[in-house]
Design an enzyme around this catalytic site. Structure first.
Site, PDB file in Angstrom:
ATOM      1  N   CYS A  96      19.448 -47.583  70.093  1.00 53.06           N
ATOM      2  CA  CYS A  96      18.392 -48.360  69.450  1.00 53.06           C
ATOM      3  C   CYS A  96      18.187 -47.838  68.024  1.00 53.06           C
ATOM      4  O   CYS A  96      18.044 -46.638  67.814  1.00 53.06           O
ATOM      5  CB  CYS A  96      17.098 -48.235  70.257  1.00 53.06           C
ATOM      6  SG  CYS A  96      15.677 -49.045  69.479  1.00 53.06           S
ATOM      7  N   CYS A 154      14.382 -46.185  67.759  1.00 48.52           N
ATOM      8  CA  CYS A 154      13.984 -44.906  68.363  1.00 48.52           C
ATOM      9  C   CYS A 154      15.163 -43.981  68.686  1.00 48.52           C
ATOM     10  O   CYS A 154      14.954 -42.863  69.113  1.00 48.52           O
ATOM     11  CB  CYS A 154      13.141 -45.144  69.615  1.00 48.52           C
ATOM     12  SG  CYS A 154      14.034 -45.812  71.033  1.00 48.52           S
ATOM     13  N   CYS A 165      28.146 -53.337  76.507  1.00 51.54           N
ATOM     14  CA  CYS A 165      27.920 -53.044  77.924  1.00 51.54           C
ATOM     15  C   CYS A 165      26.673 -52.160  77.986  1.00 51.54           C
ATOM     16  O   CYS A 165      26.727 -50.971  77.675  1.00 51.54           O
ATOM     17  CB  CYS A 165      29.151 -52.330  78.473  1.00 51.54           C
ATOM     18  SG  CYS A 165      29.139 -52.083  80.244  1.00 51.54           S
TER      19      CYS A 165
END
Length: 169
Positions: A132, A135, A155
């Site tokens: 991400c 974060c 995936c």
């Protein structure tokens, strides 16, 4: 004896990849494999442990892998948005989700700017890890065997995501 010719098909290759990923899920976690750096959302390890379930912490913060075919999000077919379970960042949409047969939610593209990637040389192979961008939490891996238009297969661990369906008009 005559050797039989091996046939390589997309399904066979994806199945083999799923087998490798499933085997990887049983291996010990790599320490410190979550993306490092300055991210807009950050917490202490204690805070992460308090906010996440044990399974979420294992995947998001220790770069673990959930077992294949265990996430209800693998079968999610509704229109909507998939968010990072660590910080609620919009990371994938249902428009780019496809059935890969691998046992994990798969997408051919992320929301623009929502994820980052880094090299992952664990498990005696070289892969590209997806995290991400908000974060730094581990989401999964990206491979070059996806459908058009990108040819990519993100995936992604279902436990790393939350799903919000688009309200019906």
């Amino acid at each position: 004896m005559q050797a039989e010719r091996m046939q390589f098909t997309r399904r066979g290759i994806l199945g083999a990849g799923a087998g490798l990923c499933a085997a990887a899920a049983a291996w010990p976690v790599r320490a410190g494999s979550v993306a490092k750096g300055d991210f807009p959302v950050s917490h202490s390890e204690r805070e992460w442990r308090e906010m996440l379930t044990e399974a979420e912490y294992h995947v998001l913060r220790e770069a673990g892998t959930e077992r294949a075919f265990t996430s209800p999000l693998n079968d999610e077919k509704r229109r909507g948005v998939f968010h990072c379970a660590g910080c609620d960042n919009r990371v994938y949409t249902s428009v780019t989700k496809f059935e890969s047969g691998t046992g994990w939610p798969s997408f051919y593209a992320p929301v623009m700017g929502a994820v980052g990637t880094m090299k992952d040389d664990s498990l005696l192979m070289s892969r590209t890890e997806v995290h991400c961008a908000r974060c730094g939490s581990h989401l999964g891996h990206v491979f070059d065997d996806g459908p058009p238009p990108t040819g990519k297969r993100h995936c992604i661990n279902g436990v790393a995501l939350t799903f919000r369906p688009v309200p019906k008009a």
